[in-house]
Scaffold this active site. Structure first.
Site, PDB file in Angstrom:
ATOM      1  CG  ASP A  23     -42.761 -42.275 -21.590  1.00  0.00           C
ATOM      2  OD1 ASP A  23     -42.605 -41.112 -21.180  1.00  0.00           O
ATOM      3  OD2 ASP A  23     -43.298 -42.530 -22.687  1.00  0.00           O
ATOM      4  CB  SER A  24     -46.401 -40.309 -19.765  1.00  0.00           C
ATOM      5  OG  SER A  24     -45.964 -40.083 -21.087  1.00  0.00           O
ATOM      6  CE1 TYR A  55     -47.385 -39.369 -16.153  1.00  0.00           C
ATOM      7  CE2 TYR A  55     -44.987 -39.238 -16.163  1.00  0.00           C
ATOM      8  CZ  TYR A  55     -46.143 -39.870 -15.761  1.00  0.00           C
ATOM      9  OH  TYR A  55     -46.066 -40.982 -14.974  1.00  0.00           O
ATOM     10  CB  CYS A  86     -40.824 -39.555 -19.498  1.00  0.00           C
ATOM     11  SG  CYS A  86     -42.057 -38.239 -19.620  1.00  0.00           S
ATOM     12  CG  ASN A  87     -37.240 -35.614 -22.998  1.00  0.00           C
ATOM     13  OD1 ASN A  87     -36.097 -35.222 -23.038  1.00  0.00           O
ATOM     14  ND2 ASN A  87     -37.659 -36.617 -23.750  1.00  0.00           N
ATOM     15  CD  GLU A 165     -50.256 -41.897 -26.973  1.00  0.00           C
ATOM     16  OE1 GLU A 165     -51.027 -42.854 -26.886  1.00  0.00           O
ATOM     17  OE2 GLU A 165     -49.173 -41.827 -26.370  1.00  0.00           O
ATOM     18  CB  CYS A 214     -41.110 -35.433 -26.524  1.00  0.00           C
ATOM     19  SG  CYS A 214     -42.523 -36.491 -26.113  1.00  0.00           S
ATOM     20  CG  HIS A 216     -44.740 -39.962 -27.252  1.00  0.00           C
ATOM     21  ND1 HIS A 216     -44.500 -40.076 -25.906  1.00  0.00           N
ATOM     22  CD2 HIS A 216     -45.963 -40.525 -27.464  1.00  0.00           C
ATOM     23  CE1 HIS A 216     -45.542 -40.684 -25.328  1.00  0.00           C
ATOM     24  NE2 HIS A 216     -46.437 -40.958 -26.253  1.00  0.00           N
TER      25      HIS A 216
HETATM   26  N1  DGL Z   1     -42.824 -39.143 -23.532  1.00  0.00           N
HETATM   27  C1  DGL Z   1     -43.045 -37.911 -22.821  1.00  0.00           C
HETATM   28  C2  DGL Z   1     -41.778 -37.059 -22.805  1.00  0.00           C
HETATM   29  O1  DGL Z   1     -40.697 -37.513 -23.144  1.00  0.00           O
HETATM   30  C3  DGL Z   1     -44.136 -37.059 -23.397  1.00  0.00           C
HETATM   31  C4  DGL Z   1     -45.506 -37.603 -23.487  1.00  0.00           C
HETATM   32  C5  DGL Z   1     -46.454 -36.980 -22.487  1.00  0.00           C
HETATM   33  O2  DGL Z   1     -46.857 -35.813 -22.632  1.00  0.00           O
HETATM   34  O3  DGL Z   1     -46.773 -37.699 -21.556  1.00  0.00           O
HETATM   35  O4  DGL Z   1     -41.857 -35.904 -22.416  1.00  0.00           O
END
Ligand code: DGL
Length: 327
Positions: A23-24, A55, A86-87, A165, A214, A216
């Site tokens: 993931d990011s 991301y 990560c989506n 975060e 997402c 997160h």
């Molecule tokens: N966890 C990332 C997702 O599922 C989003 C976080 C990011 O913007 O990096 O898209």
């Protein structure tokens, strides 16, 4: 088709190679949590690309390159299957990664779309995600692929990534009991206020299901549920993705040996090793045994390779940021 674990079948073959997830940042750990719960004997390698998080606001072509680069690394360390947890990365790079590598690569968008299509009764589904995921249109396409009669209401909520975060930092600063459920950290009037503001465009949509698009966002489940009310069911792709991983290993007869004592190795591309271990342990609700900094292979190698492939198809990639930075 069976969903029963079958690692003890005498005829089964086994594969102790790790499952790779990335993931990011921390969000992908919500997917890892479900994979580990369903497949407790599997070895796992997790990469959090903290150095380049988030991301969401980045150019999709850059994120595609990050996906190529991290998948290359996970293949090189011997992963038998990769989960793009990560989506945003799934939207930008899943198809390209599947074309470029031989191991099975699973994204989180299709499982999330499937969960939503199976959950909704009125066929009105909302999707909240990063700007990159929403702009890509992958969720609407995946949901309509499941049921063409569905109405989809996509909404970018980039501030939710910031809340997660920020909330994790608060929890690390001692603003919450270390033993407290991580979700409780986010049940605060200030966060609820922001959530109410961000989700306002969905207020009159009539949706009965909302996809947390997402990785997160499952950490904000409580707050989002409060704002959306009891008439809206929240779905995330984490559990559904874990089931897909289980299914692939079942069909390939590729479970780890029965009784395997799993090794879980965590890497961050940032210099935030201690912070990563601290926040990550809270998200996972279990201490991370090993967190190390990871130096990825230089991005430019994969940029060149990707560009060569695209040029061969006559697509061209003029104007791309070769450093992989935000557009
Ligand atoms: N966890 C990332 C997702 O599922 C989003 C976080 C990011 O913007 O990096 O898209």
């Amino acid at each position: 088709m069976t969903m029963e674990p079958n690692p003890h079948n005498a005829a089964a073959a086994f594969d102790d190679a790790p499952i790779g997830l990335f993931d990011s940042g921390y969000g992908g750990l919500t997917v890892l949590r479900e994979v580990a719960a369903l497949l407790p004997e599997e070895n796992i390698v997790f990469v959090g690309d903290s150095a380049r998080c988030p991301y969401g606001p980045r150019d999709q072509r850059d994120v595609d390159r990050f996906v190529q680069q991290i998948c290359r690394h996970l293949v090189d360390v011997g992963c038998k299957l990769i989960v793009i947890a990560c989506n945003t990365a799934t939207a930008a790079g899943l198809a390209h990664a599947q074309q470029a590598f031989d191991v099975p690569i699973v994204g989180v968008v299709e499982p999330g779309a499937r969960a939503a299509a199976h959950t909704t009764r009125n066929r009105r589904v909302g999707v909240i995600a990063t700007q990159g995921t929403i702009d890509s249109g992958v969720y609407a396409a995946a949901i309509k692929h499941m049921d063409a009669g569905m109405s989809v209401f996509p909404l970018a909520t980039p501030r939710f990534v910031d809340i997660v975060e920020h909330g994790l930092r608060l929890s690390a600063d001692g603003a919450a009991e270390p033993s407290a459920d991580i979700a409780e950290v986010f049940v605060q009037p200030a966060f609820e206020e922001v959530a109410r503001e961000c989700l306002a465009p969905l207020a009159t949509s009539g949706i009965d299901t909302l996809v947390l698009g997402c990785t997160h966002f499952p950490l904000l489940r409580e707050v989002i549920a409060r704002v959306m009310g009891p008439g809206v069911t929240l779905v995330s792709s984490a559990e559904e993705t874990a089931r897909d991983v289980h299914e692939i290993l079942t069909r390939r007869r590729a479970f780890a040996q029965p009784g395997n004592r799993p090794v879980r190795a965590f890497y961050t591309t940032g210099d935030d090793v201690e912070e990563f271990a601290c926040f990550g342990s809270r998200v996972l609700d279990t201490p991370m045994d090993k967190v190390e900094h990871l130096e990825l292979p230089p991005l430019v190698h994969w940029v060149d390779r990707a560009e060569r492939a695209q040029e061969a198809e006559g697509a061209g990639t003029a104007g791309v940021n070769r450093e992989g930075g935000a557009a």
